[in-house]
Design a protein around this motif. Sequence first.
Motif, PDB file in Angstrom:
ATOM      1  N   LYS A 490      38.383  51.913  46.865  1.00 27.66           N
ATOM      2  CA  LYS A 490      38.659  50.748  46.001  1.00 27.66           C
ATOM      3  C   LYS A 490      40.140  50.409  46.165  1.00 27.66           C
ATOM      4  O   LYS A 490      41.018  51.241  45.892  1.00 27.66           O
ATOM      5  N   TRP A 492      43.296  47.736  45.312  1.00 27.33           N
ATOM      6  CA  TRP A 492      43.862  46.642  44.518  1.00 27.33           C
ATOM      7  C   TRP A 492      45.195  46.222  45.142  1.00 27.33           C
ATOM      8  O   TRP A 492      45.979  47.070  45.566  1.00 27.33           O
ATOM      9  N   GLN A 506      40.547  43.729  46.187  1.00 30.26           N
ATOM     10  CA  GLN A 506      40.730  42.985  44.932  1.00 30.26           C
ATOM     11  C   GLN A 506      42.184  42.534  44.906  1.00 30.26           C
ATOM     12  O   GLN A 506      43.093  43.335  44.673  1.00 30.26           O
ATOM     13  N   PHE A 525      46.271  48.039  37.115  1.00 32.06           N
ATOM     14  CA  PHE A 525      45.464  48.624  38.196  1.00 32.06           C
ATOM     15  C   PHE A 525      45.097  50.079  37.897  1.00 32.06           C
ATOM     16  O   PHE A 525      44.007  50.535  38.245  1.00 32.06           O
ATOM     17  N   PRO A 530      41.526  52.734  40.840  1.00 31.90           N
ATOM     18  CA  PRO A 530      41.844  52.446  42.244  1.00 31.90           C
ATOM     19  C   PRO A 530      41.904  53.714  43.093  1.00 31.90           C
ATOM     20  O   PRO A 530      42.108  54.818  42.577  1.00 31.90           O
ATOM     21  N   ILE A 533      46.634  51.263  46.177  1.00 32.18           N
ATOM     22  CA  ILE A 533      47.274  50.130  45.499  1.00 32.18           C
ATOM     23  C   ILE A 533      48.352  49.566  46.422  1.00 32.18           C
ATOM     24  O   ILE A 533      49.161  50.327  46.973  1.00 32.18           O
TER      25      ILE A 533
END
Length: 717
Positions: A490, A492, A506, A525, A530, A533
Amino acid sequence: MDAYEKLESIVLGMFNAERMSIFQRRRQHQDLVARFKTGREVREIKVQITPQSIAGYVALSQLPLLISDPYNAEELAGIHPRLRFADRFDKSSSFVTRNIICVPVMNAGVLLGVMQIINKRQGDFNSDDLELANQLGAMIGEKFRFELGGTNKPFQYLVHKELISEANLDNLLENYKDPKQLIQRLVSEYRIAENELGHALSVHYQVPFLAYLPDKYHIYQGNSKLNLSYLKRNYVAVVADVSENPIILMAEPNNAALLMEIESALGIESYDIHVSLPSHVLQYLGESAGGAVAPGEMDEILDEIGGGGEDLEEQQDDLSDDAPAVVRLVSRILHDAKRLNASDIHVDAEKNGPTRVRMRVDGVCRDITQIPASHHNAVVARIKILANLNIAEKRVPQDGKLAVKMSGQLVEVRVATIPTVAGEGVVMRILASGGAMPMDKLNLAPSNANRLKEMIKKPHGIILVVGPTGSGKTTTLHAVLGDLNTPEKKIWTAEDPVEITQAGLQQVQVSPKIGFTFANALRAFLRADPDIILIGEMRDKETAHAGIEASLTGHLVLSTLHTNSAPETITRLLDLGLDPVNFSDACVGILAQRLIRTLCPNCKEEYQASDADIGFIHRQYGEEYIDELNLPEPLMLYRAKGCEACGDIGYKGRTGVHELLAMTPELRALVYKEAAVSAMKEQAMKDGMRTLTQDGIYKVLKGDTDIAQVQIISGAE
């Protein structure tokens, strides 16, 4: 040569003259060369085809000339105001020129050269001599046309190449007098390529061929008195290369009367003459082909606007920012920037002069066009409206953004207006659009590429990419994210602005105006589960602290910083108040980078490195590391040359040079102690880091760039 020697004695006897010269026109140059000359004082004379010399004037006008006294300035000025006698040849010898007959050597209406007969032994040359010389010039053109490089008619070269039969060519020449229609038939019926047609014209007219190359040539912005309809009617365009050298582009460059008119209206002393296809000339003048937008449209818009006038103040008040010409002008500027692959557009107001429009291409600013001062305010107002800025506020700087559709693609442009003493200046940055660049296209040295790939595999920590504005930091970070972007991660990102978009990320646009800062985005975040990042920039202590905390709590954090080198970044962050222990534990690596211009792949030329080049490489790479380069003997490097593809600059595009610092236990110990930058740099180099300059030298040896570009980043001689 034998034929010339026989001809020379006959001609000198016919005219009872002392000397003669035959100047041959050089096809790839705007000049004449006398290779055969009576006397031994000068072996070769080169003369430009301009009205500034007697042979040059005869070549340009294609008219015979009798000069009774070449040293009589009034007699020469009566023929042409700029006509001069080149007495340097007399000065270099004991010979004195008393009188001259000069006639064009023609074949099929095309100038092949010039014949000059000098000094009648008794008395002066008369009109009978001039008539006889003119007939002789025509005879030489006919008999020696192949030796002088001529063909009998346009496109005869195509017959020689067996692309068309002589009978078919004669039929076309008879039926189609308009050159545009004739060429259309050759292309459509006989499937002859445009470059073949151009070469045939070049051979016939004895001038270089120039195709439509809008990235390399633009309409010449001089004080020309030629209007657009006149140019279109005669298939003439006056263009310039990137160095602003003017070129008169003609479909029929043997039209001497037209050439003299253009030369007079231009009012410039130095220019080249090239041939082009009528359709290409019209494209330069703004007519589009196949839906393409031509750069000549700019000239048409500026013609429409006009150059202002005495009622300047009144015009400025009356002009509307949505006047059709102003709207088209701003659109044209944006399209030109995209076509040239420019990164920035500068609209600079000038006191008591026209507004300059400049564009930064491959990191170098270049003049593109000028806008009349009367239209400056209207152009700025139009840009402000597009960027949703306050058009009434001219006293303070403003920032905004606009989006424009070009070639079916939406391009975002960041706009900054700044008040100057001459008026409001505008800078527009064209934001990178599209997806991420693959990591293997970053041109990292193999050691850097391997070490960086190992770093980004770490589950947590902070990786920084540092360098000045416009050094490609965002491109590098997104290339890294492209490598990390898998379904199980994931990711961000907080950016200002979001330039590059990737599926699976994202991406968040921060907005400091409403209090949504990088630090706030980072905290948000951390509550959004996450793995990785990306923080656009560590501008302040708060963001830096939040980034370190995020990396220490099990996240991989990527960010940028404006510092000059990797070791210097450590001291900058410690100066911001970061805890040395926390930072050294969190930091995985720091990549510093710059962008340097790359050599044009079409024209770069290989040469043997000089002693000075080898000395520079040894000094800058360092004697202790030089062996790792395995320098061959002799060492061959590349340098810029210049061709049509790069606009005769020799450089095309840019590439990165990198400096990758990895955090090792030894370096971590120095960070704990807050050691000097020099000590940290020394340790980093022992750990495998190579400086920006060393990486630049690697790129020189690889053939990507030259030593001059490395000297810019190293500041060395």
